[in-house]
Design a protein around this motif. Structure first.
Motif, PDB file in Angstrom:
ATOM      1  N   SER A   1       0.827  -1.213   0.000  1.00 47.28           N
ATOM      2  CA  SER A   1       0.000   0.000   0.000  1.00 47.28           C
ATOM      3  C   SER A   1       0.855   1.254   0.000  1.00 47.28           C
ATOM      4  N   ALA A   2       1.994   1.206   0.701  1.00 45.62           N
ATOM      5  CA  ALA A   2       2.858   2.385   0.819  1.00 45.62           C
ATOM      6  C   ALA A   2       4.219   1.952   1.320  1.00 45.62           C
ATOM      7  N   LEU A   3       5.221   2.764   1.008  1.00 48.34           N
ATOM      8  CA  LEU A   3       6.520   2.683   1.668  1.00 48.34           C
ATOM      9  C   LEU A   3       6.579   3.843   2.654  1.00 48.34           C
ATOM     10  N   SER A   4       7.093   3.582   3.852  1.00 46.99           N
ATOM     11  CA  SER A   4       7.056   4.580   4.916  1.00 46.99           C
ATOM     12  C   SER A   4       8.439   4.852   5.480  1.00 46.99           C
ATOM     13  N   CYS A   5       8.757   6.136   5.563  1.00 46.97           N
ATOM     14  CA  CYS A   5      10.094   6.557   6.036  1.00 46.97           C
ATOM     15  C   CYS A   5       9.948   7.714   7.017  1.00 46.97           C
ATOM     16  N   HIS A   6       9.097   7.541   8.011  1.00 47.21           N
ATOM     17  CA  HIS A   6       8.820   8.597   8.982  1.00 47.21           C
ATOM     18  C   HIS A   6      10.105   9.056   9.669  1.00 47.21           C
ATOM     19  N   ALA A   7      10.383  10.349   9.562  1.00 40.36           N
ATOM     20  CA  ALA A   7      11.563  10.944  10.192  1.00 40.36           C
ATOM     21  C   ALA A   7      11.343  12.455  10.246  1.00 40.36           C
ATOM     22  N   ASN A   8      12.378  13.215  10.549  1.00 37.45           N
ATOM     23  CA  ASN A   8      12.253  14.680  10.605  1.00 37.45           C
ATOM     24  C   ASN A   8      13.213  15.329   9.600  1.00 37.45           C
ATOM     25  N   PRO A   9      12.749  15.531   8.352  1.00 36.65           N
ATOM     26  CA  PRO A   9      13.614  16.118   7.342  1.00 36.65           C
ATOM     27  C   PRO A   9      13.828  17.618   7.523  1.00 36.65           C
ATOM     28  N   LEU A  10      13.185  18.223   8.519  1.00 37.04           N
ATOM     29  CA  LEU A  10      13.360  19.649   8.805  1.00 37.04           C
ATOM     30  C   LEU A  10      14.103  19.875  10.115  1.00 37.04           C
ATOM     31  N   HIS A  11      14.654  18.820  10.667  1.00 36.03           N
ATOM     32  CA  HIS A  11      15.373  18.941  11.948  1.00 36.03           C
ATOM     33  C   HIS A  11      16.484  19.985  11.825  1.00 36.03           C
ATOM     34  N   PRO A  12      16.622  20.858  12.830  1.00 37.87           N
ATOM     35  CA  PRO A  12      17.643  21.914  12.721  1.00 37.87           C
ATOM     36  C   PRO A  12      19.083  21.410  12.744  1.00 37.87           C
ATOM     37  N   GLN A  13      19.313  20.198  13.254  1.00 44.91           N
ATOM     38  CA  GLN A  13      20.664  19.636  13.178  1.00 44.91           C
ATOM     39  C   GLN A  13      20.829  18.993  11.802  1.00 44.91           C
TER      40      GLN A  13
ATOM     41  N   LYS B   1      19.537  15.847   6.947  1.00 45.57           N
ATOM     42  CA  LYS B   1      20.126  15.346   5.700  1.00 45.57           C
ATOM     43  C   LYS B   1      19.847  13.848   5.543  1.00 45.57           C
ATOM     44  N   GLU B   2      20.019  13.109   6.617  1.00 47.93           N
ATOM     45  CA  GLU B   2      19.763  11.665   6.566  1.00 47.93           C
ATOM     46  C   GLU B   2      18.294  11.391   6.246  1.00 47.93           C
ATOM     47  N   ALA B   3      17.382  12.148   6.870  1.00 45.53           N
ATOM     48  CA  ALA B   3      15.953  11.966   6.619  1.00 45.53           C
ATOM     49  C   ALA B   3      15.597  12.341   5.185  1.00 45.53           C
ATOM     50  N   ASP B   4      16.185  13.415   4.693  1.00 48.53           N
ATOM     51  CA  ASP B   4      15.915  13.862   3.327  1.00 48.53           C
ATOM     52  C   ASP B   4      16.403  12.842   2.307  1.00 48.53           C
ATOM     53  N   GLU B   5      17.602  12.327   2.503  1.00 41.50           N
ATOM     54  CA  GLU B   5      18.139  11.329   1.581  1.00 41.50           C
ATOM     55  C   GLU B   5      17.289  10.062   1.595  1.00 41.50           C
ATOM     56  N   LEU B   6      16.844   9.661   2.776  1.00 47.61           N
ATOM     57  CA  LEU B   6      15.994   8.479   2.879  1.00 47.61           C
ATOM     58  C   LEU B   6      14.674   8.707   2.148  1.00 47.61           C
TER      59      LEU B   6
ATOM     60  N   GLU C   1      17.984  29.750  12.566  1.00 47.45           N
ATOM     61  CA  GLU C   1      18.941  28.989  11.758  1.00 47.45           C
ATOM     62  C   GLU C   1      19.936  28.196  12.587  1.00 47.45           C
ATOM     63  N   ASP C   2      20.289  28.676  13.763  1.00 45.37           N
ATOM     64  CA  ASP C   2      21.315  28.009  14.571  1.00 45.37           C
ATOM     65  C   ASP C   2      20.728  27.171  15.708  1.00 45.37           C
ATOM     66  N   ALA C   3      19.443  26.864  15.610  1.00 47.30           N
ATOM     67  CA  ALA C   3      18.790  26.066  16.657  1.00 47.30           C
ATOM     68  C   ALA C   3      19.378  24.658  16.701  1.00 47.30           C
ATOM     69  N   LYS C   4      19.265  24.024  17.850  1.00 44.39           N
ATOM     70  CA  LYS C   4      19.734  22.653  18.030  1.00 44.39           C
ATOM     71  C   LYS C   4      18.589  21.643  18.024  1.00 44.39           C
ATOM     72  N   HIS C   5      17.386  22.094  18.402  1.00 48.39           N
ATOM     73  CA  HIS C   5      16.273  21.175  18.569  1.00 48.39           C
ATOM     74  C   HIS C   5      15.025  21.724  17.892  1.00 48.39           C
ATOM     75  N   PRO C   6      14.109  20.841  17.495  1.00 48.22           N
ATOM     76  CA  PRO C   6      12.839  21.303  16.927  1.00 48.22           C
ATOM     77  C   PRO C   6      12.052  22.135  17.934  1.00 48.22           C
ATOM     78  N   ASN C   7      11.244  23.042  17.420  1.00 48.06           N
ATOM     79  CA  ASN C   7      10.385  23.866  18.261  1.00 48.06           C
ATOM     80  C   ASN C   7       8.966  23.762  17.707  1.00 48.06           C
ATOM     81  N   TRP C   8       8.062  23.185  18.498  1.00 47.64           N
ATOM     82  CA  TRP C   8       6.677  22.942  18.068  1.00 47.64           C
ATOM     83  C   TRP C   8       5.751  23.907  18.793  1.00 47.64           C
ATOM     84  N   PRO C   9       5.453  25.065  18.204  1.00 51.40           N
ATOM     85  CA  PRO C   9       4.588  26.039  18.878  1.00 51.40           C
ATOM     86  C   PRO C   9       3.165  25.510  19.016  1.00 51.40           C
ATOM     87  N   VAL C  10       2.596  25.621  20.208  1.00 43.41           N
ATOM     88  CA  VAL C  10       1.231  25.131  20.442  1.00 43.41           C
ATOM     89  C   VAL C  10       0.357  26.180  21.131  1.00 43.41           C
ATOM     90  N   ALA C  11       0.825  27.407  21.192  1.00 43.08           N
ATOM     91  CA  ALA C  11       0.022  28.481  21.782  1.00 43.08           C
ATOM     92  C   ALA C  11       0.125  29.715  20.889  1.00 43.08           C
TER      93      ALA C  11
END
Length: 322
Positions: free
Chosen positions: A70-82, A87-92, A119-129
């Motif tokens: 039905s699908a191939l799945s490669c769940h990851a974070n291609p927008l991670h600031p590190q 890069k690894e997620a994008d290539e996958l 641009e120089d962040a180390k970790h994702p930031n998920w705004p919820v407010a």
């Protein structure tokens, strides 16, 4: 419609043993992980990309058991600031799209990703407010500088390979509601759609049937997961729905995942299946098992048993009574 399973739950089995097992339960489709969070136990993307014979053998093992992918799945974070993580997620993702195209699989599932707050962040930031206004500024920067540019490029890449992208609407990632999925789709094109999982709608306070209607009207459901959720109102009162209690502390969590039928009854699942058909989805309902109260095989088996009676297998054709 076909009943499927996301085979990551059987990562301890060989490909052949997994296929035999799910086919014996009446499963008709398999969703296969190629890496990232789901792992690649049953689909080695580099090996299959490099060898046409290996791809032919791979497909034969699946089709000979009466199954489709039905699908191939490669769940990851291609927008991670590190950069090394993104890069690894994008290539996958790009490899998975290429492989899906070669295998004749129409959908690649993943997460939208979540950037940092500069641009120089180390970790994702998920705004919820929505306030203080700092969060609005972060959200604006993320969408304009990271989310839309990235997915516009990837949507074009997927379209070139005749692949649809199924973004799982999941908390902690930038695209997590029907509304922001449609925002991204409007900006990037129809290759972007949802891998809609009702379990993540419930804990966000979203009615899954209504989410099907919202997305279905736009033809924006590319794949569908079957997983349930229970809301523990006492713990909601204490922790809220955006609950950071570890998944392992089920007694203290505001919500937790259940197998199909153990969070919501058969009528609710029948309503979802019917809404999918009403709004033109006639593809795979893929079981995902993350139930902390049942073994993998028991939870999977009960999900199959609970879904089979409500699956719509045949379209009506002409309404002879109208």
């Amino acid at each position: 419609m076909k009943l499927g399973v996301f085979t990551v739950l059987f990562s301890d089995k060989s490909l052949e043993d997994m296929l035999d097992h799910v086919a014996s339960k009446g499963i008709e489709a398999v969703e296969l992980g190629t890496g990232g969070y789901p792992g690649d136990a049953h689909c080695k993307v580099d090996e299959l990309l490099a060898d046409e014979k290996a791809r032919e053998d791979f497909l034969e093992k699946i089709s000979s058991r009466g199954l489709i992918i039905s699908a191939l799945s490669c769940h990851a974070n291609p927008l991670h600031p590190q950069k090394h993580i993104s890069k690894e997620a994008d290539e996958l993702f790009e490899k998975t799209v290429k492989l899906a195209s070669l295998l004749g699989v129409p959908v690649v599932n993943t997460f939208s990703g979540c950037p940092g707050d500069h641009e120089d962040a180390k970790h994702p930031n998920w705004p919820v407010a929505a306030w203080p206004n700092d969060f609005q500024e972060i959200l604006k920067w993320q969408w304009e500088e990271k989310i839309i540019p990235y997915w516009k490029e990837k949507a074009a890449f997927a379209e070139k390979h005749n692949i649809k992208i199924g973004l799982e609407l999941h908390g902690g990632f930038s695209v997590h509601t029907p509304g922001n999925l449609l925002r991204l789709r409007e900006a990037c094109g129809p290759a972007i759609g949802a891998n809609l999982d009702p379990s993540h709608m419930w804990w966000q306070g979203i009615d899954p049937v209504e989410s099907i209607k919202i997305l279905g009207r736009e033809g924006a459901i590319h794949h569908f997961h079957a997983k349930d959720t229970i809301i523990d109102q006492g713990n909601v009162n204490r922790n809220g729905l955006v609950d950071m209690t570890p998944y392992t502390d089920m007694k203290d969590r505001a919500w937790y995942f259940r197998t199909v039928g153990f969070g919501h009854d058969t009528k609710v699942w029948a309503d979802m299946i019917s809404a999918l058909r009403l709004y033109g989805y006639d593809y795979v309902v893929s079981i995902e098992h993350e139930d902390g109260l049942m073994s993998i095989d028991e939870g999977f088996t009960k999900a199959v048993e609970n879904l089979k009676p409500v699956m719509v297998k045949e379209s009506v054709g002409e309404m002879w009574w109208a």
